[in-house]
Design a protein around this motif. Structure first.
Motif, PDB file in Angstrom:
ATOM      1  N   ALA A   1      28.149  -3.279  -6.833  1.00  0.00           N
ATOM      2  CA  ALA A   1      28.553  -2.974  -8.210  1.00  0.00           C
ATOM      3  C   ALA A   1      29.641  -1.904  -8.221  1.00  0.00           C
ATOM      4  O   ALA A   1      30.617  -2.005  -8.979  1.00  0.00           O
ATOM      5  N   SER A   2      29.502  -0.899  -7.383  1.00  0.00           N
ATOM      6  CA  SER A   2      30.515   0.157  -7.309  1.00  0.00           C
ATOM      7  C   SER A   2      31.852  -0.398  -6.835  1.00  0.00           C
ATOM      8  O   SER A   2      32.914  -0.019  -7.343  1.00  0.00           O
ATOM      9  N   VAL A  23      33.478  -2.353  -9.681  1.00  0.00           N
ATOM     10  CA  VAL A  23      34.049  -1.446 -10.677  1.00  0.00           C
ATOM     11  C   VAL A  23      35.342  -0.821 -10.139  1.00  0.00           C
ATOM     12  O   VAL A  23      36.349  -0.733 -10.846  1.00  0.00           O
ATOM     13  N   ALA A  55      38.094  -3.421 -10.198  1.00  0.00           N
ATOM     14  CA  ALA A  55      38.561  -3.650 -11.566  1.00  0.00           C
ATOM     15  C   ALA A  55      39.462  -2.509 -12.017  1.00  0.00           C
ATOM     16  O   ALA A  55      40.514  -2.738 -12.635  1.00  0.00           O
ATOM     17  N   ALA A  56      39.091  -1.285 -11.704  1.00  0.00           N
ATOM     18  CA  ALA A  56      39.915  -0.135 -12.081  1.00  0.00           C
ATOM     19  C   ALA A  56      41.261  -0.188 -11.370  1.00  0.00           C
ATOM     20  O   ALA A  56      42.312   0.062 -11.971  1.00  0.00           O
TER      21      ALA A  56
END
Length: 116
Positions: free
Chosen positions: A7-8, A11, A14-15
């Motif tokens: 998940a990290s 994220v 995506a960033a």
């Protein structure tokens, strides 16, 4: 623990994608004239001649400002794309629009960049 790491990473990816899009898309969308001009090296001497022929009537022979503003330090106030856009569009009346060939615009930028 594995799901948290995945998940990290998602994220973070995506960033990173958002940052990349914000930095790359504006450059990719810029007009071909601006891109071509910015790819060229300009001649201060030729830029000075262009300035005297086309700009000095309003900005003064030494770019000190007359009808048009003083241009000393203009490269500190506007980036290269903004300078090109201002010259080409003539957005600030009574400045006329003026679109020289890309090499001539690169020369004019070189001259303007040297006005301190």
């Amino acid at each position: 623990m594995g799901r948290g790491l995945v998940a990290s990473l998602v994220v973070a990816a995506a960033a990173a994608s958002n940052v990349l899009v914000l930095l790359v898309l504006p450059a990719a969308r810029s007009d071909p004239y601006t891109r071509q001009t910015l790819d060229l090296s300009g001649s201060v001497e030729h830029g000075a001649l262009l300035f005297r022929l086309n700009c000095a009537g309003c900005h003064g022979i030494a770019a000190q400002g007359l009808v048009g503003p003083d241009l000393h330090g203009v490269a500190e106030r506007k980036n290269q794309r903004q300078l090109i856009r201002q010259v080409v569009s003539g957005r600030t009346p009574p400045m006329p629009s003026f679109q020289p060939e890309p090499q001539a615009m690169a020369d004019l930028l070189a001259y303007l960049n040297g006005l301190v």
